[in-house]
Design a protein around this motif. Structure first.
Motif, PDB file in Angstrom:
ATOM      1  N   SER A   1     -42.037  63.906  48.781  1.00 11.52           N
ATOM      2  CA  SER A   1     -41.061  64.888  48.283  1.00 11.52           C
ATOM      3  C   SER A   1     -40.971  66.071  49.233  1.00 11.52           C
ATOM      4  N   TYR A   2     -39.900  66.819  49.084  1.00 10.70           N
ATOM      5  CA  TYR A   2     -39.726  68.078  49.804  1.00 10.70           C
ATOM      6  C   TYR A   2     -39.483  69.181  48.782  1.00 10.70           C
ATOM      7  N   GLY A   3     -40.001  70.368  49.116  1.00 15.44           N
ATOM      8  CA  GLY A   3     -39.665  71.537  48.317  1.00 15.44           C
ATOM      9  C   GLY A   3     -38.337  72.083  48.820  1.00 15.44           C
ATOM     10  N   ARG A   4     -37.525  72.615  47.910  1.00 18.80           N
ATOM     11  CA  ARG A   4     -36.219  73.161  48.305  1.00 18.80           C
ATOM     12  C   ARG A   4     -35.985  74.504  47.666  1.00 18.80           C
ATOM     13  N   GLY A   5     -35.071  75.238  48.187  1.00 11.39           N
ATOM     14  CA  GLY A   5     -34.772  76.547  47.616  1.00 11.39           C
ATOM     15  C   GLY A   5     -35.876  77.521  47.973  1.00 11.39           C
TER      16      GLY A   5
ATOM     17  N   THR B   1     -37.256  64.161  45.823  1.00 14.52           N
ATOM     18  CA  THR B   1     -38.174  63.076  46.194  1.00 14.52           C
ATOM     19  C   THR B   1     -37.365  61.959  46.856  1.00 14.52           C
ATOM     20  N   PRO B   2     -37.190  62.027  48.188  1.00 10.69           N
ATOM     21  CA  PRO B   2     -36.363  61.008  48.852  1.00 10.69           C
ATOM     22  C   PRO B   2     -37.028  59.642  48.958  1.00 10.69           C
ATOM     23  N   VAL B   3     -38.369  59.590  48.803  1.00 12.54           N
ATOM     24  CA  VAL B   3     -39.061  58.288  48.857  1.00 12.54           C
ATOM     25  C   VAL B   3     -39.910  58.155  47.600  1.00 12.54           C
TER      26      VAL B   3
ATOM     27  N   LYS C   1     -27.609  53.498  52.056  1.00 19.97           N
ATOM     28  CA  LYS C   1     -26.584  54.500  52.377  1.00 19.97           C
ATOM     29  C   LYS C   1     -27.217  55.774  52.923  1.00 19.97           C
ATOM     30  N   SER C   2     -26.387  56.591  53.544  1.00 18.97           N
ATOM     31  CA  SER C   2     -26.847  57.866  54.078  1.00 18.97           C
ATOM     32  C   SER C   2     -27.491  58.705  52.966  1.00 18.97           C
ATOM     33  N   GLY C   3     -28.659  59.273  53.266  1.00 16.63           N
ATOM     34  CA  GLY C   3     -29.329  60.150  52.308  1.00 16.63           C
ATOM     35  C   GLY C   3     -30.255  59.425  51.344  1.00 16.63           C
ATOM     36  N   CYS C   4     -30.400  58.098  51.486  1.00 13.90           N
ATOM     37  CA  CYS C   4     -31.244  57.375  50.511  1.00 13.90           C
ATOM     38  C   CYS C   4     -32.733  57.480  50.843  1.00 13.90           C
ATOM     39  N   GLY C   5     -33.075  58.092  51.985  1.00 16.58           N
ATOM     40  CA  GLY C   5     -34.487  58.320  52.290  1.00 16.58           C
ATOM     41  C   GLY C   5     -35.042  57.493  53.447  1.00 16.58           C
ATOM     42  N   LYS C   6     -34.170  56.817  54.202  1.00 16.39           N
ATOM     43  CA  LYS C   6     -34.642  55.925  55.271  1.00 16.39           C
ATOM     44  C   LYS C   6     -35.403  56.688  56.372  1.00 16.39           C
ATOM     45  N   SER C   7     -34.801  57.779  56.847  1.00 15.58           N
ATOM     46  CA  SER C   7     -35.440  58.512  57.957  1.00 15.58           C
ATOM     47  C   SER C   7     -36.744  59.160  57.497  1.00 15.58           C
ATOM     48  N   THR C   8     -36.758  59.635  56.264  1.00 15.87           N
ATOM     49  CA  THR C   8     -37.992  60.227  55.733  1.00 15.87           C
ATOM     50  C   THR C   8     -39.098  59.173  55.747  1.00 15.87           C
TER      51      THR C   8
ATOM     52  N   ASP D   1     -34.900  54.058  64.155  1.00 10.84           N
ATOM     53  CA  ASP D   1     -34.131  54.727  63.108  1.00 10.84           C
ATOM     54  C   ASP D   1     -32.686  54.885  63.573  1.00 10.84           C
ATOM     55  N   GLU D   2     -31.808  54.035  63.094  1.00 11.49           N
ATOM     56  CA  GLU D   2     -30.382  54.059  63.455  1.00 11.49           C
ATOM     57  C   GLU D   2     -30.202  54.178  64.968  1.00 11.49           C
ATOM     58  N   PRO D   3     -30.825  53.291  65.751  1.00  9.03           N
ATOM     59  CA  PRO D   3     -30.795  53.496  67.206  1.00  9.03           C
ATOM     60  C   PRO D   3     -29.418  53.308  67.822  1.00  9.03           C
TER      61      PRO D   3
HETATM   62  N1  LIG Z   1     -37.291  68.226  56.087  1.00  8.56           N
HETATM   63  C1  LIG Z   1     -36.569  68.129  54.968  1.00  8.56           C
HETATM   64  N2  LIG Z   1     -36.625  69.108  54.007  1.00  8.56           N
HETATM   65  C2  LIG Z   1     -35.925  69.015  52.856  1.00  8.56           C
HETATM   66  N3  LIG Z   1     -35.124  67.972  52.542  1.00  8.56           N
HETATM   67  C3  LIG Z   1     -35.026  66.965  53.447  1.00  8.56           C
HETATM   68  C4  LIG Z   1     -35.735  66.983  54.696  1.00  8.56           C
HETATM   69  N4  LIG Z   1     -35.452  65.848  55.380  1.00  8.56           N
HETATM   70  C5  LIG Z   1     -34.597  65.140  54.600  1.00  8.56           C
HETATM   71  N5  LIG Z   1     -34.347  65.809  53.450  1.00  8.56           N
HETATM   72  C6  LIG Z   1     -33.489  65.342  52.343  1.00  8.56           C
HETATM   73  O1  LIG Z   1     -34.027  64.108  51.889  1.00  8.56           O
HETATM   74  C7  LIG Z   1     -32.978  63.200  51.544  1.00  8.56           C
HETATM   75  C8  LIG Z   1     -33.125  61.935  52.346  1.00  8.56           C
HETATM   76  O2  LIG Z   1     -32.875  62.214  53.711  1.00  8.56           O
HETATM   77  P1  LIG Z   1     -33.114  61.136  54.869  1.00  8.56           P
HETATM   78  O3  LIG Z   1     -32.715  61.764  56.163  1.00  8.56           O
HETATM   79  O4  LIG Z   1     -34.472  60.577  54.746  1.00  8.56           O
HETATM   80  O5  LIG Z   1     -32.039  60.004  54.451  1.00  8.56           O
HETATM   81  P2  LIG Z   1     -31.386  58.850  55.315  1.00  8.56           P
HETATM   82  O6  LIG Z   1     -31.229  57.683  54.418  1.00  8.56           O
HETATM   83  O7  LIG Z   1     -32.167  58.630  56.564  1.00  8.56           O
HETATM   84  O8  LIG Z   1     -29.978  59.463  55.679  1.00  8.56           O
HETATM   85  P3  LIG Z   1     -29.150  59.364  57.064  1.00  8.56           P
HETATM   86  O9  LIG Z   1     -28.825  57.913  57.255  1.00  8.56           O
HETATM   87  O10 LIG Z   1     -27.934  60.191  56.781  1.00  8.56           O
HETATM   88  O11 LIG Z   1     -30.025  59.922  58.134  1.00  8.56           O
HETATM   89  C9  LIG Z   1     -31.673  63.951  51.808  1.00  8.56           C
HETATM   90  O12 LIG Z   1     -31.228  64.505  50.590  1.00  8.56           O
HETATM   91  C10 LIG Z   1     -32.076  65.032  52.788  1.00  8.56           C
HETATM   92  O13 LIG Z   1     -31.241  66.167  52.638  1.00  8.56           O
END
Ligand SMILES: Nc1ncnc2c1ncn2[C@@H]1O[C@H](COP(=O)(O)OP(=O)(O)OP(=O)(O)O)[C@@H](O)[C@H]1O
Length: 256
Positions: free
Chosen positions: A10-14, A22-24, A42-49, A172-174
């Motif tokens: 998870s990440y803290g926000r605000g 909690t992206p993962v 899809k974009s934002g589903c947590g893959k890069s995290t 990661d999305e190379p």
């Molecule tokens: N360092 C961070 N601090 C706070 N929130 C984050 C951080 N990194 C990612 N997020 C949030 O976590 C969620 C998942 O992001 P992530 O980049 O893992 O998704 P993704 O599937 O890889 O998207 P994309 O394909 O667009 O890169 C998003 O809502 C993003 O805004």
């Protein structure tokens, strides 16, 4: 070789981190030796995290990341070091992959120096010998990253990652920043690399066509969770989860 068990991040926000996202969420899967595992969502589903957690760039909240049965997330920074060499990552943005202030040769020499693999002269020799395999020429070594194309930068990033002789490559999305024709060349290069180096790959993309073309095993991710996982054949010909069915159907009728 790599196993994730109920990994949560998870990440803290605000301010002051009062909200939590909690992206993962409790992600479990395995990556097998010398196979390509495709992670699609899809974009934002947590893959890069997830990718950053696997490569140790970010700590996880709970769960386990096991590499050859060693729980990486329990290791100290120092004990994790040898695994940083074994697990390499190639990032989405070609322009952030390399130091913009350094000529490409300097960036390529760095891993040899940091991991004390070879003395400088031998490292340069090795880099020169590797260029052709990656479809690069010598002149690129003396340019800055902004002076070469996105496709060339990704080739350089691959050369750099592979100079450490990793066992697992996390991509990661190379290809997402590249033109379609350059994308196809990159995919060919990745397939050649996998055969030549007997690598395992975790290939992350939002592009289901790419995932289907390159993967032995597919993971479907949505809103931080893995919905379905299985062989590429079974995921696309016999999907179980309704969401995966939708993807498979849209592929069949050419909507994706
Ligand atoms: N360092 C961070 N601090 C706070 N929130 C984050 C951080 N990194 C990612 N997020 C949030 O976590 C969620 C998942 O992001 P992530 O980049 O893992 O998704 P993704 O599937 O890889 O998207 P994309 O394909 O667009 O890169 C998003 O809502 C993003 O805004």
């Amino acid at each position: 070789m790599l196993e994730l068990r109920k990994v949560t991040k998870s990440y803290g926000r605000g301010w002051p981190f009062s909200q939590k996202i909690t992206p993962v969420k409790e992600v479990s899967f395995s990556v097998y030796p010398q196979k390509t595992t495709g992670l699609v969502g899809k974009s934002g589903c947590g893959k890069s995290t997830l990718a950053r957690c696997i490569t140790g760039l970010q700590p996880i909240d709970s769960g386990h990341i096991l590499y050859q049965d060693v729980s990486l997330n329990r290791l100290s920074f120092r004990d994790w070091l040898p695994y940083r060499r074994k697990i390499q990552m190639v990032f989405q943005h070609p322009d952030t992959a390399l130091n913009p202030k350094k000529k490409i040769l300097e960036s390529l020499k760095e891993p040899f120096r940091l991991h004390r693999i070879l003395p400088e002269r031998e490292a340069v020799q090795k880099i020169r010998e590797s260029l052709a395999f990656f479809g690069l020429t010598e002149d690129i070594l003396f340019r800055y990253p902004h002076q070469v194309s996105g496709g060339q930068i990704q080739r350089v990033a691959l050369l750099r990652a592979l100079s450490l002789q990793p066992e697992l490559l996390v991509l990661d999305e190379p290809t997402s920043m590249l033109d379609v024709s350059v994308q196809a060349q990159m995919i060919q290069l990745l397939q050649k690399i996998q055969q030549e180096f007997s690598l395992s790959m975790l290939f992350i993309s939002h592009d289901i066509h790419l995932i289907k073309a390159i993967s032995d095993q597919v993971l479907i991710m949505k809103e931080g969770r893995i919905l379905e996982q299985g062989s590429t054949e079974s995921i696309f010909s016999n999907p179980i989860h309704p969401e995966t069915k939708k993807i498979a159907d849209s592929l069949r009728v050419g909507l994706f």
